[in-house]
Design a protein around this motif. Structure first.
Motif, mmCIF file in Angstrom:
data_model
loop_
_atom_site.group_PDB
_atom_site.id
_atom_site.type_symbol
_atom_site.label_atom_id
_atom_site.label_comp_id
_atom_site.label_asym_id
_atom_site.label_seq_id
_atom_site.Cartn_x
_atom_site.Cartn_y
_atom_site.Cartn_z
ATOM 1 N N THR A 1 1.304 -6.815 6.005
ATOM 2 C CA THR A 1 1.959 -6.448 4.760
ATOM 3 C C THR A 1 3.037 -7.490 4.560
ATOM 4 O O THR A 1 3.531 -7.915 3.334
ATOM 5 N N GLY B 1 -3.907 -4.941 -3.328
ATOM 6 C CA GLY B 1 -3.101 -3.496 -3.133
ATOM 7 C C GLY B 1 -1.929 -3.674 -2.932
ATOM 8 O O GLY B 1 -1.011 -2.841 -3.342
ATOM 9 N N TYR B 2 -1.504 -4.845 -2.365
ATOM 10 C CA TYR B 2 0.068 -4.809 -2.259
ATOM 11 C C TYR B 2 0.690 -5.143 -3.905
ATOM 12 O O TYR B 2 1.870 -4.670 -3.961
ATOM 13 N N ARG C 1 -0.357 -4.040 -6.656
ATOM 14 C CA ARG C 1 -0.351 -2.705 -7.508
ATOM 15 C C ARG C 1 0.645 -1.787 -6.873
ATOM 16 O O ARG C 1 1.422 -1.078 -7.580
ATOM 17 N N TYR C 2 0.970 -1.912 -5.400
ATOM 18 C CA TYR C 2 2.021 -1.278 -4.839
ATOM 19 C C TYR C 2 3.316 -1.569 -5.358
ATOM 20 O O TYR C 2 4.223 -0.760 -5.769
ATOM 21 N N LYS C 3 3.502 -2.697 -5.779
ATOM 22 C CA LYS C 3 4.829 -3.299 -6.054
ATOM 23 C C LYS C 3 5.034 -3.271 -7.535
ATOM 24 O O LYS C 3 6.157 -3.472 -8.102
#
Length: 228
Positions: free
Chosen positions: A176, A207-208, A210-212
């Motif tokens: 990550t 994925g990262y 979208r998470y942020k």
């Protein structure tokens, strides 16, 4: 590819056919064997790889929208089948298999497919593309010809994104942090898109992102070049 991003595979075929290539698809094909090999299951990997050899026997070229798969076949099949009855077949396949962008540029001599995409992009060198397939300039030559696209290099462009297959599962925190570094370097360019040859990297980065909640998008180069 067929399970998660089938449209990218269709777009690769679309571009190849526009370039004058006759494309066939063996619906019975399966994995190249890399996951089993990387996990240490050499015998199981050899069984899957043996099927791969048969599945693509007779084709002039084997083209994949994944430098990871191509790099594995080129660099590790010889280890699995060393001093075996299929040694020559393995060597022959290694000469015939190409990552998509490298095939367009180095085999077909094509750099302009008539694509257009308006915005700013930055390119991510996948580890497999850069280190196993020696792909550096080919994607950039293709993207330079895309109408409306401004390509800007990010800092530490050759640094790993942190995916690495099972690495992202076994070492989630490190993985990550590496994604964070890569995405931030991309954001600093002001790019609208992160483009690469490998959807494994792009899946991890997306994925990262979208998470942020970042607005930057990930795109495979085949999806970019199919915009014509």
């Amino acid at each position: 590819m067929d399970q998660l991003y089938p449209q990218t595979a269709f777009n690769m075929v679309k571009v190849l056919e526009k370039a004058g290539v006759e494309v066939t698809y063996n619906a019975e094909q399966t994995c190249c064997g890399q996951p089993a090999f990387n996990a240490g299951y050499r015998d199981e990997a050899r069984e899957v790889c043996s099927k791969f050899l048969k599945d693509f026997d007779g084709a002039d070229y084997v083209v994949a929208p994944s430098a990871s798969c191509v790099g594995f076949v080129r660099n590790y099949y010889s280890t699995l089948f060393d001093n075996s009855s299929v040694h020559n077949e393995v060597r022959d396949l290694g000469k015939r298999i190409f990552e998509f962008s490298a095939f367009l540029v180095n085999v077909l001599g094509v750099t302009d497919v008539g694509a257009s995409l308006y915005g700013k992009a930055t390119y991510h060198d996948s580890c497999a593309g850069l280190r196993e397939c020696r792909i550096k300039e080919e994607p950039r030559k293709l993207l330079a010809k895309v109408k409306g696209l401004d390509v800007v290099e990010m800092n530490d462009v050759e640094t790993c994104c942190g995916f690495g297959g099972s690495f992202a599962v076994k070492f989630e925190t490190i993985s990550t942090a590496m994604a964070d570094q890569k995405v931030n370097n991309a954001l600093q360019t002001g790019a609208d898109f992160i483009i690469s040859t490998d959807l494994s990297c792009l899946m991890h980065l997306d994925g990262y992102i979208r998470y942020k909640g970042h607005s930057i998008r990930t795109m495979h180069i085949a999806d970019v070049l199919a915009n014509f």
